[in-house]
Scaffold this motif. Structure first.
Motif, PDB file in Angstrom:
ATOM      1  N   UNK A 181      77.740 -20.795  55.423  1.00  0.00           N
ATOM      2  CA  UNK A 181      76.333 -20.662  55.024  1.00  0.00           C
ATOM      3  C   UNK A 181      76.067 -19.749  53.823  1.00  0.00           C
ATOM      4  N   UNK A 182      77.108 -19.397  53.054  1.00  0.00           N
ATOM      5  CA  UNK A 182      76.906 -18.540  51.882  1.00  0.00           C
ATOM      6  C   UNK A 182      77.350 -19.310  50.643  1.00  0.00           C
ATOM      7  N   UNK A 183      76.393 -19.921  49.971  1.00  0.00           N
ATOM      8  CA  UNK A 183      76.716 -20.774  48.819  1.00  0.00           C
ATOM      9  C   UNK A 183      77.376 -19.982  47.690  1.00  0.00           C
ATOM     10  N   UNK A 184      76.916 -18.747  47.467  1.00  0.00           N
ATOM     11  CA  UNK A 184      77.509 -17.918  46.409  1.00  0.00           C
ATOM     12  C   UNK A 184      78.977 -17.649  46.708  1.00  0.00           C
ATOM     13  N   UNK A 185      79.274 -17.335  47.962  1.00  0.00           N
ATOM     14  CA  UNK A 185      80.655 -17.096  48.373  1.00  0.00           C
ATOM     15  C   UNK A 185      81.491 -18.359  48.224  1.00  0.00           C
ATOM     16  N   UNK A 186      80.941 -19.497  48.634  1.00  0.00           N
ATOM     17  CA  UNK A 186      81.675 -20.757  48.567  1.00  0.00           C
ATOM     18  C   UNK A 186      82.097 -21.089  47.139  1.00  0.00           C
ATOM     19  N   UNK A 187      81.197 -20.845  46.188  1.00  0.00           N
ATOM     20  CA  UNK A 187      81.512 -21.118  44.779  1.00  0.00           C
ATOM     21  C   UNK A 187      82.610 -20.184  44.284  1.00  0.00           C
ATOM     22  N   UNK A 243      87.874  -9.325  43.816  1.00  0.00           N
ATOM     23  CA  UNK A 243      86.610  -8.595  43.908  1.00  0.00           C
ATOM     24  C   UNK A 243      85.410  -9.508  43.686  1.00  0.00           C
ATOM     25  N   UNK A 244      85.542 -10.490  42.825  1.00  0.00           N
ATOM     26  CA  UNK A 244      84.445 -11.434  42.595  1.00  0.00           C
ATOM     27  C   UNK A 244      84.089 -12.167  43.878  1.00  0.00           C
ATOM     28  N   UNK A 245      85.124 -12.570  44.617  1.00  0.00           N
ATOM     29  CA  UNK A 245      84.894 -13.260  45.885  1.00  0.00           C
ATOM     30  C   UNK A 245      84.297 -12.291  46.911  1.00  0.00           C
ATOM     31  N   UNK A 252      75.276 -10.903  51.266  1.00  0.00           N
ATOM     32  CA  UNK A 252      74.302 -11.204  52.316  1.00  0.00           C
ATOM     33  C   UNK A 252      74.314 -10.113  53.392  1.00  0.00           C
ATOM     34  N   UNK A 253      75.002 -10.353  54.512  1.00  0.00           N
ATOM     35  CA  UNK A 253      74.845  -9.457  55.663  1.00  0.00           C
ATOM     36  C   UNK A 253      75.928  -8.390  55.791  1.00  0.00           C
ATOM     37  N   UNK A 254      77.063  -8.589  55.166  1.00  0.00           N
ATOM     38  CA  UNK A 254      78.198  -7.684  55.363  1.00  0.00           C
ATOM     39  C   UNK A 254      78.083  -6.447  54.481  1.00  0.00           C
ATOM     40  N   UNK A 255      78.184  -5.241  55.080  1.00  0.00           N
ATOM     41  CA  UNK A 255      78.106  -3.983  54.342  1.00  0.00           C
ATOM     42  C   UNK A 255      79.497  -3.383  54.204  1.00  0.00           C
TER      43      UNK A 255
END
Length: 323
Positions: A181-187, A243-245, A252-255
């Motif tokens: 569910x994280x499109x930015x991460x998927x890319x 680091x980009x990934x 999103x939710x992970x700190x």
């Protein structure tokens, strides 16, 4: 009990070697010190440590080359040995070495007749080496000593090793959720996965790359702190791509900061232990060993089959050298 027997045997061999030298009228320093070198080396083996002759080190900003350096399995320097000729004034020679900056955290000075042990930068024992019990006492004190930083490190490693599977499992869950569910991460992940296929292994799996991310999250701080380079993850090409990934993962939710803060005691213990090692190559070996223990802690089957596969050891070495 076996360790005691091995030490006693090493002491007997030490005296026999000196007796053989006397019978052949051999008394020069190089020959005599070989007897004590063998004694230390044999005793070190009972602790699964290694005696390294003539290894350069730094102490107080000065370079020193003790006759012997005892290293543990993390390559941490656990003690030193300096041999002098029987014709020398041992105290005068010790004073010279202290002036030159020789490490006094745990070092034996000896001239075949007597030995002086310094620990914690002060003299703690002076013994007659012709007495076997004295030699045993000297060896026991020498090998039992641990600097506070190293003692804390040993405790932290044991504690953290048991926590690795749980920590890695939670990180894996975060990554699995991001895949869904994280499109930015998927890319970002797809781009990095393609890079891994072209640069590392065309058959690498997506799960293997996920493991690379987990390892990076667990160990990235150590690379920065141990090599005293806070920018390495942005300037090193491999680390920068990871680091980009990671940036996409934590968008999103992970700190990430909260996660690392929960491991602060462990990180600090490793970093303090590494700071006892002034030489870059020693730190690199130390970090490689710690890295391996991390990996085996949460992926035992893969570790048993392949060793450190992701990230490959060559890449770990490259990252260290780049810093």
């Amino acid at each position: 009990m076996n360790a005691i027997k091995s030490t006693n045997k090493a002491i007997q061999t030490y005296y026999q070697t000196l007796q053989d030298y006397r019978e052949h009228e051999i008394g020069h320093e190089t020959a005599l010190r070989s007897a004590f070198q063998n004694l230390l080396a044999d005793t070190a083996k009972t602790h699964h440590w290694l005696l390294v002759p003539e290894q350069s080190t730094r102490s107080g900003g000065k370079r020193a080359v003790p006759v012997g350096t005892v290293c543990d399995d993390f390559n941490l320097h656990r003690g030193y040995w300096e041999a002098k000729d029987t014709d020398d004034d041992l105290d005068a020679e010790i004073a010279k070495k202290i002036k030159k900056g020789y490490p006094l955290n745990n070092i034996i000075f000896e001239d075949t007749r007597q030995a002086v042990l310094f620990q914690g930068h002060r003299e703690v024992l002076r013994v007659d080496l012709t007495d076997a019990q004295n030699v045993a006492d000297l060896l026991n004190l020498f090998f039992d000593y641990a600097e506070p930083e190293i003692e804390d490190f040993a405790k932290a490693v044991e504690e953290f090793k048991d926590r690795v599977p749980d920590l890695a499992g939670k990180l894996t869950e975060k990554i699995d959720a991001a895949h869904r569910d994280n499109a930015k991460f998927q890319t970002a992940f797809d781009s990095f996965f393609a890079l891994c296929q072209s640069a590392l292994n065309p058959n690498i799996s997506r799960a293997a790359v996920d493991e690379m991310l987990v390892q990076h999250l667990l160990t990235e701080r150590l690379f920065r702190k141990i090599f005293d380079n806070p920018e390495f993850t942005r300037r090193n090409v491999i680390a920068a791509e990871v680091e980009t990934v990671i940036d996409a993962l934590v968008s999103k939710s992970f700190n990430r900061d909260d996660f690392q803060k929960s491991l602060d005691r462990f990180y600090v213990a490793i970093e303090n232990a590494a700071h006892t090692m002034p030489e870059f190559s020693d730190k690199q070996h130390f970090l490689n060993t710690v890295y391996e223990r991390f990996f085996q802690g949460y992926s035992v089957k893969t570790a048993d089959t392949h060793g450190i596969v992701y990230t490959p050891q060559a890449i770990v070495d490259f990252m260290c050298a780049s810093v």
